[in-house]
Design a protein around this motif. Structure first.
Motif, mmCIF file in Angstrom:
data_model
loop_
_atom_site.group_PDB
_atom_site.id
_atom_site.type_symbol
_atom_site.label_atom_id
_atom_site.label_comp_id
_atom_site.label_asym_id
_atom_site.label_seq_id
_atom_site.Cartn_x
_atom_site.Cartn_y
_atom_site.Cartn_z
ATOM 1 N N ARG A 34 0.906 -0.745 0.434
ATOM 2 C CA ARG A 34 0.434 0.090 0.241
ATOM 3 C C ARG A 34 1.491 1.358 -0.067
ATOM 4 O O ARG A 34 2.023 1.831 0.546
ATOM 5 N N VAL A 35 0.326 2.601 -0.091
ATOM 6 C CA VAL A 35 1.260 3.199 -0.614
ATOM 7 C C VAL A 35 0.413 4.804 0.394
ATOM 8 O O VAL A 35 -0.895 4.651 0.137
ATOM 9 N N GLY A 36 0.949 5.590 1.110
ATOM 10 C CA GLY A 36 0.395 6.406 1.568
ATOM 11 C C GLY A 36 1.134 7.686 0.980
ATOM 12 O O GLY A 36 2.847 7.855 1.491
ATOM 13 N N MET A 37 0.544 9.103 1.866
ATOM 14 C CA MET A 37 1.487 10.686 1.673
ATOM 15 C C MET A 37 1.626 11.524 2.693
ATOM 16 O O MET A 37 0.596 11.118 3.601
ATOM 17 N N GLY A 38 2.569 11.967 3.192
ATOM 18 C CA GLY A 38 2.610 12.468 4.408
ATOM 19 C C GLY A 38 3.239 13.704 4.077
ATOM 20 O O GLY A 38 4.253 14.379 3.003
ATOM 21 N N TYR A 39 2.680 14.991 5.171
ATOM 22 C CA TYR A 39 3.587 15.989 4.502
ATOM 23 C C TYR A 39 3.150 16.612 6.016
ATOM 24 O O TYR A 39 2.171 17.130 6.817
ATOM 25 N N ASP A 40 4.003 17.860 6.531
ATOM 26 C CA ASP A 40 4.766 18.478 7.709
ATOM 27 C C ASP A 40 4.650 19.985 7.019
ATOM 28 O O ASP A 40 6.162 20.134 6.214
ATOM 29 N N VAL A 41 4.726 20.858 8.164
ATOM 30 C CA VAL A 41 5.404 22.526 7.978
ATOM 31 C C VAL A 41 6.168 22.457 10.097
ATOM 32 O O VAL A 41 4.511 22.818 9.997
ATOM 33 N N HIS A 42 6.597 23.129 10.401
ATOM 34 C CA HIS A 42 6.994 24.224 11.292
ATOM 35 C C HIS A 42 7.418 25.439 11.346
ATOM 36 O O HIS A 42 8.371 25.543 9.803
ATOM 37 N N LYS A 43 7.243 26.572 11.997
ATOM 38 C CA LYS A 43 8.013 27.554 11.898
ATOM 39 C C LYS A 43 9.091 27.324 12.436
ATOM 40 O O LYS A 43 9.498 27.035 13.665
ATOM 41 N N LEU A 44 9.928 28.318 11.621
ATOM 42 C CA LEU A 44 11.824 28.759 12.403
ATOM 43 C C LEU A 44 11.160 29.533 13.671
ATOM 44 O O LEU A 44 11.331 30.190 13.220
ATOM 45 N N VAL A 45 12.292 29.375 14.647
ATOM 46 C CA VAL A 45 12.346 30.261 15.442
ATOM 47 C C VAL A 45 13.303 30.106 16.349
ATOM 48 O O VAL A 45 14.791 29.529 16.118
#
Length: 173
Positions: free
Chosen positions: A18-29
Motif C-alpha cells: 500500500r502507498v501513503g503520502m505525508g506532509y508537514d510544516v513548522h515555523k523556524l524560530v
C-alpha cells in the motif's frame, strides 16, 4: 473482491503493498535546535512545535499511517498531550512502525523531500538516511531523502519555516 465500506474491518483483504503520502510544516524560530531526519543540524534557528518538530519524520510518519489507513500522527500523538511535549520524533516514528505492524505491514520504502532555503541539507542526507533506517528497521537504501528550495518564494523562501513531503510504501509481512 467484495466492496467493504468499513475500512477497519477484519474482513478487508490485506493487500501485498500500500502507498501513503505525508506532509508537514513548522515555523523556524530562535532558541530551538534544528532537528531533521532525526539528527541535529547546526543552525541559528530551529523548528517550533509541541514535539521536537522534526518535519521530515512527521511527514514520513503520516505517509506510513496513511498507507495503513490509520489516520495521522495528530490522532496518535496529539499536540495537547503532556506525554508528547518535547518528544523526540524518532520515538513517534518507531511507534508508527509498530502500529502498522499490527495490521501486518512493514516499511517497504520511503521517498521524501525537505523544502528549505537554509541551511543546505545535502551534506546531512546520508546521516538522516542511516538514522531513519535504523529507527524503522529497514535498509538505508529504502530511505530516499531529497532537499530543495522554493527559489525564495512563499514562507519557505522567506525562511519562515521548513516543510517536508513523503511517500511511503508499506509491504505485507
Amino acid at each position: 473482491m467484495e466492496n467493504n465500506t468499513d475500512n477497519n474491518s477484519s474482513n478487508s483483504p490485506l493487500l501485498p503493498f500500500r502507498v501513503g503520502m505525508g506532509y508537514d510544516v513548522h515555523k523556524l524560530v530562535e532558541g530551538r535546535d534544528l532537528i531533521l531526519g532525526g539528527i541535529k543540524i547546526d543552525n541559528d534557528r530551529g523548528l517550533l512545535g509541541h514535539s521536537d518538530a522534526d518535519v521530515l519524520i512527521h511527514a514520513i510518519s503520516d505517509a506510513l499511517l496513511g498507507a495503513a489507513n490509520m489516520r495521522d500522527i495528530g490522532y496518535h500523538f496529539p499536540d495537547t498531550s503532556d506525554a508528547t511535549l518535547n518528544m523526540d520524533s524518532k520515538i513517534i516514528l518507531r511507534k508508527v512502525v509498530d502500529l502498522i505492524a499490527t495490521k501486518g505491514y512493514m516499511v517497504g520504502n520511503i521517498d521524501a523531500t525537505v523544502c528549505a532555503e537554509h541551511p543546505k541539507l545535502n551534506p546531512h542526507i546520508p546521516a538522516m538516511q542511516e538514522c531513519l533506517a535504523k529507527v524503522m528497521g529497514c535498509d538505508a537504501d529504502a530511505v530516499s531523502i531529497k532537499a530543495t528550495t522554493t527559489e525564495h518564494l512563499g514562507f519557505t523562501g522567506r525562511e519562515e519555516g521548513i516543510s517536508a513531503y513523503a511517500v511511503a510504501m508499506i509491504i505485507r509481512k
